[in-house]
Enzyme design. Structure first.
Site, PDB file in Angstrom:
ATOM      1  CG  LEU A  32     -32.915 -45.949  -6.341  1.00 33.75           C
ATOM      2  CD1 LEU A  32     -33.218 -46.362  -4.898  1.00 33.75           C
ATOM      3  CD2 LEU A  32     -33.215 -44.459  -6.516  1.00 33.75           C
ATOM      4  CG  PHE A  72     -36.400 -38.381 -17.221  1.00 34.20           C
ATOM      5  CD1 PHE A  72     -36.082 -37.139 -17.753  1.00 34.20           C
ATOM      6  CD2 PHE A  72     -37.686 -38.591 -16.751  1.00 34.20           C
ATOM      7  CE1 PHE A  72     -37.030 -36.126 -17.810  1.00 34.20           C
ATOM      8  CE2 PHE A  72     -38.642 -37.585 -16.799  1.00 34.20           C
ATOM      9  CZ  PHE A  72     -38.312 -36.350 -17.330  1.00 34.20           C
ATOM     10  CB  ALA A  73     -33.851 -44.777 -17.179  1.00 30.64           C
ATOM     11  CE1 TYR A 140     -26.326 -39.188 -22.626  1.00 26.49           C
ATOM     12  CE2 TYR A 140     -25.417 -37.204 -23.645  1.00 26.49           C
ATOM     13  CZ  TYR A 140     -26.412 -37.837 -22.914  1.00 26.49           C
ATOM     14  OH  TYR A 140     -27.497 -37.128 -22.490  1.00 26.49           O
ATOM     15  CG  HIS A 188     -23.098 -31.154 -15.380  1.00 24.32           C
ATOM     16  ND1 HIS A 188     -23.569 -32.279 -14.755  1.00 24.32           N
ATOM     17  CD2 HIS A 188     -23.186 -31.390 -16.704  1.00 24.32           C
ATOM     18  CE1 HIS A 188     -23.932 -33.159 -15.671  1.00 24.32           C
ATOM     19  NE2 HIS A 188     -23.723 -32.643 -16.869  1.00 24.32           N
ATOM     20  CG  ASP A 282     -16.082 -29.077 -23.966  1.00 30.39           C
ATOM     21  OD1 ASP A 282     -17.133 -29.743 -23.928  1.00 30.39           O
ATOM     22  OD2 ASP A 282     -15.403 -28.805 -22.956  1.00 30.39           O
TER      23      ASP A 282
HETATM   24  N1  UDP Z   1     -16.464 -26.511 -18.123  1.00 34.19           N
HETATM   25  C1  UDP Z   1     -15.314 -25.971 -17.543  1.00 34.19           C
HETATM   26  N2  UDP Z   1     -14.861 -26.498 -16.377  1.00 34.19           N
HETATM   27  C2  UDP Z   1     -15.472 -27.541 -15.751  1.00 34.19           C
HETATM   28  C3  UDP Z   1     -16.665 -28.075 -16.331  1.00 34.19           C
HETATM   29  C4  UDP Z   1     -17.114 -27.536 -17.514  1.00 34.19           C
HETATM   30  O1  UDP Z   1     -14.722 -25.034 -18.083  1.00 34.19           O
HETATM   31  O2  UDP Z   1     -15.003 -27.995 -14.703  1.00 34.19           O
HETATM   32  C5  UDP Z   1     -16.979 -25.936 -19.366  1.00 34.19           C
HETATM   33  C6  UDP Z   1     -17.047 -26.946 -20.503  1.00 34.19           C
HETATM   34  O3  UDP Z   1     -15.852 -26.916 -21.243  1.00 34.19           O
HETATM   35  C7  UDP Z   1     -18.253 -26.441 -21.300  1.00 34.19           C
HETATM   36  C8  UDP Z   1     -19.134 -25.765 -20.264  1.00 34.19           C
HETATM   37  O4  UDP Z   1     -18.306 -25.543 -19.125  1.00 34.19           O
HETATM   38  O5  UDP Z   1     -17.828 -25.476 -22.224  1.00 34.19           O
HETATM   39  C9  UDP Z   1     -20.312 -26.611 -19.846  1.00 34.19           C
HETATM   40  O6  UDP Z   1     -19.832 -27.893 -19.508  1.00 34.19           O
HETATM   41  P1  UDP Z   1     -20.745 -28.966 -18.781  1.00 34.19           P
HETATM   42  O7  UDP Z   1     -19.874 -30.162 -18.505  1.00 34.19           O
HETATM   43  O8  UDP Z   1     -21.460 -28.349 -17.627  1.00 34.19           O
HETATM   44  O9  UDP Z   1     -21.859 -29.332 -19.855  1.00 34.19           O
HETATM   45  P2  UDP Z   1     -21.723 -29.850 -21.370  1.00 34.19           P
HETATM   46  O10 UDP Z   1     -21.857 -28.607 -22.217  1.00 34.19           O
HETATM   47  O11 UDP Z   1     -20.409 -30.517 -21.522  1.00 34.19           O
HETATM   48  O12 UDP Z   1     -22.872 -30.775 -21.519  1.00 34.19           O
END
Ligand code: UDP
Length: 322
Positions: A32, A72-73, A140, A188, A282
């Site tokens: 948790l 999943f943890a 990660y 996200h 990214d």
């Molecule tokens: N993203 C964004 N603004 C935010 C969060 C995410 O533009 O506040 C973009 C990020 O650059 C990526 C996509 O949205 O291209 C998905 O990002 P997220 O963090 O949801 O998942 P990730 O692909 O990093 O696991």
């Protein structure tokens, strides 16, 4: 019984519900730290425990007849994993080693594991299939890849039957309205866009508009969490005949701008947007070749249309239980 480790988290709680609906008896173990007690279905047995606590784990395996584990943890904040890798290797890798120790001691040799497309690192080509080189660019991703390697070695040495599911971007919420995505902090894209539309946050920052994509924003493969849940159940049922790793994605890419547009259509409201610079690490485009999941699991995502996925997230966001 099926043991769901991390069953109070986002994907874990959806998988739990699906398994219970399918008639499986389930035990949830969760510390948790990031999970939500309210996300755990009442039909499951719940034990609050941490993977670092081997004594508690041992007593769970002695008290219940566990047939398989779905694991999943994990800590899953990429940025934090860069600044505090110790936390990620300790929890994700050492925690999994502890779980495996106890499983083997109790002769439980079936595990489904939540891995990630982050194990691939910077894509060399898209769509990404499972043969793509794995070269993670953050701790990660490394922690998840190490665990995949441990499974492969334990498979050869001890007959561990495992499937590592490499998810792309999990999204959406269950239609019953009782469970959904809830992270603190939320990082996200889809939940943040919906919060900006609702006015819970002032604006959504779009990280980069100069990528080599048609509209300049990043492309990702958003797969519905209930489709992931179904895939976990099928994977668990396949462990007798297959061990290995499988991508889970829709195979469809959507850009950040497309997500914002779809969220505006679903909500009927405008999203306040600020265009800013790129976020470190990214890649421009990430989407799955999901043919292996189709072949081996006979899994096909039910949610294909991004608006349908966002609709479930929007319904949850407007009536969140936690
Ligand atoms: N993203 C964004 N603004 C935010 C969060 C995410 O533009 O506040 C973009 C990020 O650059 C990526 C996509 O949205 O291209 C998905 O990002 P997220 O963090 O949801 O998942 P990730 O692909 O990093 O696991």
């Amino acid at each position: 019984m099926i043991l769901i480790v991390g069953g109070a988290g986002y994907i874990g709680s959806h998988t739990l519900k699906h398994l219970l609906d399918q008639g499986y008896e389930c035990i949830v173990v969760d510390n948790l730290v990031y999970g939500h007690k309210d996300a755990i279905d009442d039909r499951a047995v719940f034990i609050q425990a941490d993977l670092m606590d081997k004594e508690s784990l041992s007593s769970i395996f002695e008290s219940f007849c566990i047939k398989a584990v779905i694991h999943f943890a994990a800590f899953a904040y990429v940025g934090e994993s860069v600044t505090n890798p110790q936390k990620y290797y300790q929890n994700n890798v050492c925690g999994t080693l502890n779980l495996l120790d106890i499983m083997l001691e109790n002769n439980v040799k079936k595990i489904v594991f939540s891995s990630t497309c982050a194990t691939y690192g910077e894509p060399q080509y898209t769509p990404i299939d499972e043969k793509h080189i794995q070269n993670p660019i953050n701790p990660y991703g490394h922690s998840k890849l190490m665990i995949e390697q441990i499974f492969a070695d334990y498979n050869k040495a001890y007959g561990l039957q495992y499937i590592a599911l490499r998810y792309f971007n999990a999204a959406g919420a269950n239609k019953n309205g009782l469970i959904g995505e809830s992270h603190t902090p939320e990082t996200h894209l889809i939940p943040l866009v919906l919060k900006a539309i609702k006015g819970d946050i002032s604006i959504i920052k779009v990280f980069g508009t100069d990528y080599e994509t048609p509209d300049g924003t990043c492309i990702r493969d958003y797969v519905h969490v209930d489709d992931l849940a179904i895939a976990h159940r099928i994977a668990m049922e396949k462990l007798d005949s297959y061990s290995g790793y499988i991508n889970l994605g829709t195979g469809i890419g959507n850009s950040v701008k497309e997500i914002i547009r779809a969220a505006e259509i679903v909500s009927g409201k405008t999203c306040p947007v600020e265009y800013t610079t790129r976020r470190a690490g990214d890649p421009a485009r990430l989407f799955a070749d999901n043919s292996k999941a189709k072949d081996i699991l006979e899994w096909r995502p039910e949610y294909i249309e991004i608006r349908d996925i966002i609709q479930t997230a929007w319904d949850w966001e407007n009536n969140r239980k936690y």
